[in-house]
Design a protein around this motif. Structure first.
Motif, PDB file in Angstrom:
ATOM      1  N   PHE A  29       3.127  18.638  -8.683  1.00 43.07           N
ATOM      2  CA  PHE A  29       1.742  18.227  -8.872  1.00 43.07           C
ATOM      3  C   PHE A  29       0.872  19.322  -9.445  1.00 43.07           C
ATOM      4  N   SER A  30       0.987  20.505  -8.897  1.00 40.11           N
ATOM      5  CA  SER A  30       0.026  21.560  -9.208  1.00 40.11           C
ATOM      6  C   SER A  30       0.081  22.027 -10.657  1.00 40.11           C
ATOM      7  N   ARG A  31       1.172  21.755 -11.369  1.00 43.76           N
ATOM      8  CA  ARG A  31       1.319  22.283 -12.726  1.00 43.76           C
ATOM      9  C   ARG A  31       1.002  21.270 -13.819  1.00 43.76           C
ATOM     10  N   ARG A  32       0.736  20.034 -13.451  1.00 43.92           N
ATOM     11  CA  ARG A  32       0.683  18.969 -14.453  1.00 43.92           C
ATOM     12  C   ARG A  32      -0.687  18.340 -14.596  1.00 43.92           C
ATOM     13  N   CYS A  33      -0.862  17.705 -15.738  1.00 44.65           N
ATOM     14  CA  CYS A  33      -2.038  16.884 -15.946  1.00 44.65           C
ATOM     15  C   CYS A  33      -1.919  15.623 -15.075  1.00 44.65           C
ATOM     16  N   HIS A  54      -5.778  23.421 -13.823  1.00 48.87           N
ATOM     17  CA  HIS A  54      -6.841  24.378 -13.487  1.00 48.87           C
ATOM     18  C   HIS A  54      -8.146  23.696 -13.091  1.00 48.87           C
ATOM     19  N   GLY A  55      -8.137  22.369 -13.106  1.00 47.05           N
ATOM     20  CA  GLY A  55      -9.324  21.633 -12.696  1.00 47.05           C
ATOM     21  C   GLY A  55     -10.270  21.250 -13.813  1.00 47.05           C
ATOM     22  N   SER A  56      -9.871  21.476 -15.050  1.00 49.72           N
ATOM     23  CA  SER A  56     -10.699  21.048 -16.179  1.00 49.72           C
ATOM     24  C   SER A  56     -10.506  19.562 -16.420  1.00 49.72           C
ATOM     25  N   VAL A  69     -13.617  12.864 -11.557  1.00 50.21           N
ATOM     26  CA  VAL A  69     -12.223  13.031 -11.149  1.00 50.21           C
ATOM     27  C   VAL A  69     -12.065  14.388 -10.487  1.00 50.21           C
ATOM     28  N   ALA A  70     -11.241  14.429  -9.442  1.00 49.83           N
ATOM     29  CA  ALA A  70     -10.997  15.683  -8.732  1.00 49.83           C
ATOM     30  C   ALA A  70      -9.563  15.706  -8.228  1.00 49.83           C
ATOM     31  N   ARG A  71      -9.067  16.928  -8.003  1.00 52.37           N
ATOM     32  CA  ARG A  71      -7.706  17.061  -7.500  1.00 52.37           C
ATOM     33  C   ARG A  71      -7.658  18.157  -6.434  1.00 52.37           C
ATOM     34  N   ASP A  72      -6.722  17.984  -5.512  1.00 51.87           N
ATOM     35  CA  ASP A  72      -6.439  18.996  -4.494  1.00 51.87           C
ATOM     36  C   ASP A  72      -4.961  19.318  -4.616  1.00 51.87           C
ATOM     37  N   ASN A  73      -4.652  20.469  -5.208  1.00 48.84           N
ATOM     38  CA  ASN A  73      -3.246  20.819  -5.454  1.00 48.84           C
ATOM     39  C   ASN A  73      -2.477  21.063  -4.161  1.00 48.84           C
ATOM     40  N   THR A  74      -3.171  21.542  -3.137  1.00 46.55           N
ATOM     41  CA  THR A  74      -2.488  21.815  -1.867  1.00 46.55           C
ATOM     42  C   THR A  74      -2.053  20.516  -1.202  1.00 46.55           C
ATOM     43  N   LYS A  75      -2.922  19.525  -1.237  1.00 49.41           N
ATOM     44  CA  LYS A  75      -2.634  18.245  -0.585  1.00 49.41           C
ATOM     45  C   LYS A  75      -1.955  17.255  -1.518  1.00 49.41           C
ATOM     46  N   LYS A  76      -1.784  17.624  -2.794  1.00 47.44           N
ATOM     47  CA  LYS A  76      -1.216  16.713  -3.797  1.00 47.44           C
ATOM     48  C   LYS A  76      -1.998  15.401  -3.806  1.00 47.44           C
ATOM     49  N   ALA A  97       0.656  10.565 -13.810  1.00 52.41           N
ATOM     50  CA  ALA A  97       1.024  11.962 -13.998  1.00 52.41           C
ATOM     51  C   ALA A  97       1.681  12.132 -15.360  1.00 52.41           C
ATOM     52  N   SER A  98       1.447  13.282 -15.970  1.00 56.24           N
ATOM     53  CA  SER A  98       1.960  13.494 -17.317  1.00 56.24           C
ATOM     54  C   SER A  98       2.467  14.908 -17.505  1.00 56.24           C
ATOM     55  N   VAL A  99       3.538  15.052 -18.287  1.00 59.38           N
ATOM     56  CA  VAL A  99       3.979  16.378 -18.699  1.00 59.38           C
ATOM     57  C   VAL A  99       3.275  16.780 -19.993  1.00 59.38           C
TER      58      VAL A  99
END
Length: 124
Positions: A29-33, A54-56, A69-76, A97-99
């Motif tokens: 999760f943390s590395r992807r769009c 990076h949250g952009s 839109v928001a994301r929490d990389n720790t909680k996926k 999710a996208s590569v």
């Protein structure tokens, strides 16, 4: 296996708000769009919002500042705050999710590699 599970869809009146949530498992999760797209009745899929590692964030033109839109990389976890909803926002909303880069999938939602089962938003 990669799993994306959405929740939060509902029926609301025009001008109302909703918050959609998406929990992700089995994915880096943390590395992807990550993002959201929607499909309304009789319409093609359209990208709504996407956010990079990076949250952009990037949004479709029709959002006009109404969604966040928001994301929490720790909680996926991925969320989409929908404000000032209009009847034309009625659609099934999908977490995805996208590569590929977010700049690609915001205009080409078919390029997402994984998606959830969707959550219905109805605005009257």
């Amino acid at each position: 296996d990669v799993q994306l599970v959405e929740s939060g869809g509902d029926s609301v009146q025009s001008g109302g708000s909703l918050r959609l949530s998406c929990s992700v498992s089995g994915y880096t999760f943390s590395r992807r769009c990550m993002g959201w797209f929607r499909k309304g009745p009789g319409k093609e899929r359209e990208g709504v919002a996407a956010i990079d590692a990076h949250g952009s964030a990037i949004y479709a033109d029709f959002v006009e500042g109404r969604f966040i839109v928001a994301r929490d990389n720790t909680k996926k976890h991925l969320s989409l705050q929908l404000n000032n909803l209009k009847p034309e926002d009625t659609a099934m909303y999908y977490c995805a999710a996208s590569v590929s880069a977010c700049g690609v999938v915001i205009t080409a939602p078919n390029e997402y590699n994984y998606r959830g089962q969707g959550t219905q938003v109805t605005v009257s």
